[in-house]
Every structure is written in C-alpha cells, then in structure tokens.
Design a protein around this motif. Structure first.
Motif, PDB file in Angstrom:
ATOM      1  N   GLY A 280       2.200  11.441  -7.122  1.00  0.00           N
ATOM      2  CA  GLY A 280       1.523  10.171  -6.882  1.00  0.00           C
ATOM      3  C   GLY A 280       2.270   8.950  -7.374  1.00  0.00           C
TER       4      GLY A 280
ATOM      5  N   PRO B 261       2.833   6.291  -4.183  1.00  0.00           N
ATOM      6  CA  PRO B 261       1.673   5.499  -3.790  1.00  0.00           C
ATOM      7  C   PRO B 261       1.212   4.510  -4.864  1.00  0.00           C
ATOM      8  CG  PRO B 261       1.293   7.812  -3.259  1.00  0.00           C
ATOM      9  CD  PRO B 261       2.571   7.733  -4.053  1.00  0.00           C
ATOM     10  N   ARG B 262       1.261   4.914  -6.127  1.00  0.00           N
ATOM     11  CA  ARG B 262       0.854   3.995  -7.207  1.00  0.00           C
ATOM     12  C   ARG B 262       1.803   2.807  -7.293  1.00  0.00           C
ATOM     13  NH1 ARG B 262       0.860   7.181 -12.377  1.00  0.00           N
ATOM     14  NH2 ARG B 262       1.996   8.742 -11.183  1.00  0.00           N
TER      15      ARG B 262
ATOM     16  N   GLU C   9       1.328   0.554  -4.163  1.00  0.00           N
ATOM     17  CA  GLU C   9       0.081  -0.201  -4.298  1.00  0.00           C
ATOM     18  C   GLU C   9       0.245  -1.346  -5.292  1.00  0.00           C
ATOM     19  OE1 GLU C   9      -3.445  -1.893  -3.988  1.00  0.00           O
ATOM     20  OE2 GLU C   9      -2.709  -0.335  -2.626  1.00  0.00           O
TER      21      GLU C   9
ATOM     22  N   ARG D  27       2.758   9.772   4.508  1.00  0.00           N
ATOM     23  CA  ARG D  27       1.633  10.011   3.595  1.00  0.00           C
ATOM     24  C   ARG D  27       1.538   8.915   2.536  1.00  0.00           C
ATOM     25  NH1 ARG D  27       3.637  15.189   4.353  1.00  0.00           N
ATOM     26  NH2 ARG D  27       4.689  15.200   2.316  1.00  0.00           N
ATOM     27  N   VAL D  28       2.674   8.473   2.009  1.00  0.00           N
ATOM     28  CA  VAL D  28       2.671   7.392   1.019  1.00  0.00           C
ATOM     29  C   VAL D  28       2.091   6.128   1.643  1.00  0.00           C
ATOM     30  CG1 VAL D  28       4.134   5.823  -0.325  1.00  0.00           C
ATOM     31  CG2 VAL D  28       4.544   8.302  -0.388  1.00  0.00           C
TER      32      VAL D  28
ATOM     33  N   GLU E 174      -0.019   5.821   4.142  1.00  0.00           N
ATOM     34  CA  GLU E 174      -1.458   5.975   4.347  1.00  0.00           C
ATOM     35  C   GLU E 174      -2.217   5.903   3.024  1.00  0.00           C
ATOM     36  OE1 GLU E 174      -1.545   9.653   6.497  1.00  0.00           O
ATOM     37  OE2 GLU E 174      -0.884   8.689   8.364  1.00  0.00           O
ATOM     38  N   LYS E 175      -1.719   6.578   1.985  1.00  0.00           N
ATOM     39  CA  LYS E 175      -2.382   6.548   0.670  1.00  0.00           C
ATOM     40  C   LYS E 175      -2.389   5.140   0.079  1.00  0.00           C
ATOM     41  CE  LYS E 175      -1.348  11.281  -0.720  1.00  0.00           C
ATOM     42  NZ  LYS E 175      -0.591  12.124  -1.650  1.00  0.00           N
ATOM     43  N   SER E 176      -1.423   4.328   0.473  1.00  0.00           N
ATOM     44  CA  SER E 176      -1.294   2.969  -0.055  1.00  0.00           C
ATOM     45  C   SER E 176      -2.003   1.930   0.819  1.00  0.00           C
ATOM     46  CB  SER E 176       0.186   2.598  -0.193  1.00  0.00           C
ATOM     47  OG  SER E 176       0.857   3.539  -0.989  1.00  0.00           O
ATOM     48  N   GLY E 177      -2.759   2.391   1.814  1.00  0.00           N
ATOM     49  CA  GLY E 177      -3.524   1.472   2.642  1.00  0.00           C
ATOM     50  C   GLY E 177      -2.757   0.824   3.773  1.00  0.00           C
TER      51      GLY E 177
ATOM     52  N   ARG F 250      -1.673   0.947   7.437  1.00  0.00           N
ATOM     53  CA  ARG F 250      -2.100   1.629   8.664  1.00  0.00           C
ATOM     54  C   ARG F 250      -0.936   1.760   9.641  1.00  0.00           C
ATOM     55  NH1 ARG F 250      -7.556   2.052   8.584  1.00  0.00           N
ATOM     56  NH2 ARG F 250      -8.704   0.512   7.388  1.00  0.00           N
TER      57      ARG F 250
ATOM     58  N   ARG G 290       0.033  -3.540   6.366  1.00  0.00           N
ATOM     59  CA  ARG G 290      -1.111  -3.876   5.514  1.00  0.00           C
ATOM     60  C   ARG G 290      -1.226  -5.391   5.496  1.00  0.00           C
ATOM     61  NH1 ARG G 290      -2.590  -1.484  -0.363  1.00  0.00           N
ATOM     62  NH2 ARG G 290      -4.139  -3.062  -0.900  1.00  0.00           N
TER      63      ARG G 290
END
Length: 179
Positions: free
Chosen positions: A107, A110-111, A114, A145-146, A148-151, A153, A173
């Motif tokens: 993770g 994504p963190r 974000e 996947r990163v 999508e997990k980070s918002g 689209r 985004r």
C-alpha cells in the motif's frame, strides 16, 4: 509544506539518497517502466539534478517516499512520487510514481499518490489546478490498481508514443468542490 501520508514521510530528494537510488534501480521491473536510468554515481547526480531543476523551474515536484526504520536504521527510501506541471499555472498536471521492489504490495504507492494528490490540489488551487492525470503502460496492471485505489478513474487508452513502446491508460482525478 510537504505531502503527508499515513505511515510514510515525503520530502524532496537529497544527495544522501544516491546509494539507495542505485540499489532500487537494479530492479528490472522498475527499469522497464522508467525513463531515467540510475546505475552509478554519475546517473544519480544527473537524476537528482533533474529533480532539483524541476522544482526550481516550478514544473516538477518530486518527493522521496520513506518509511520509518528500526531505531538505529533511520528512514528507508521505498518510493518516489512526482507532480509534473507541463504548464506552471495550468489547470492540469500529471502524477507519476515508482515503488521499490521490497515495498510493493504493502500500500505504499496508493498512500503516497493520495498524499501527493491532496497536496497538489491544496498548494496549486489558487493557480487553477483542477485535474490530475496518471498515465501508465497497458502492460502494467499494478499501476492500474494504484490509480483506482487512489481515486483516479480510467478515462481512455492512449496510443503508444516515444519514449513509451506500448499503448497506455489515462486515469484522471479532478478536484472535489468544497461543501
């Protein structure tokens, strides 16, 4: 002010990050998806100069992503996130990142993405920044996947263009209006 991520420290790169960069760039997967190789001290100096010059020019804000280490080990470099503003003051910019092999699947990406996203929209809102793009090659499902997990689209498939040999995905985004 630097981006803030849960369990991670983000800060500009420093000269002392050089040996860790060389070690991280030994990973064939990372080299496959990045454009600036880092194989020795000379490459490291050039890579760090690109990051510093981009910050000075206001068109590239690159941050080392670090995890706290054991009491005596200090922080460990586990990734990079970067905001690329092709036109400083423009309405859109691009987010990029990489993660060290040892940090994948935990993770980190994504963190960090974000945190960079929130920071970019906060710091550059007055300049009119309202959209961030995240691009990756179609053969990199982990980056999908990163995103999508980070918002971010999925927006569309982009045709290959140098220096990238394969088609890519564009993820987007936009800033969320207050209230």
């Amino acid at each position: 002010m630097f981006p803030v991520a849960d369990g991670l420290l983000l800060r500009p790169f420093r000269d002392e990050d050089g040996p860790a960069l060389v070690e991280i760039y030994r990973d064939p997967l990372l080299r496959r998806f990045t454009r600036l190789p880092v194989a020795d001290a000379g490459d490291t100096a050039r890579w760090l100069d690109v990051q510093r010059q981009g910050r000075a020019d206001g068109d590239r804000y690159s941050f080392a992503v670090l995890e706290p280490g054991a009491a005596r080990a200090g922080e460990q470099l586990v990734g990079n996130v970067v905001l690329k503003r092709g036109t400083p003051g423009g309405a859109s910019a691009e987010v990029g990142y990489w993660t060290a092999a040892a940090a994948r699947g935990r993770g980190v990406a994504p963190r960090a993405v974000e945190a960079l996203t929130a920071w970019a929209f906060e710091v550059f809102a007055a300049d009119g920044l309202v959209r961030l793009d995240l691009l990756h090659q179609v053969d990199n499902p982990a980056s999908c996947r990163v995103a999508e997990k980070s918002g971010y689209r999925f927006r569309e498939v982009l045709p290959a263009r140098p220096p990238f040999p394969r088609d890519g995905h564009l993820h987007v985004r936009t800033v969320t209006p207050p209230g």
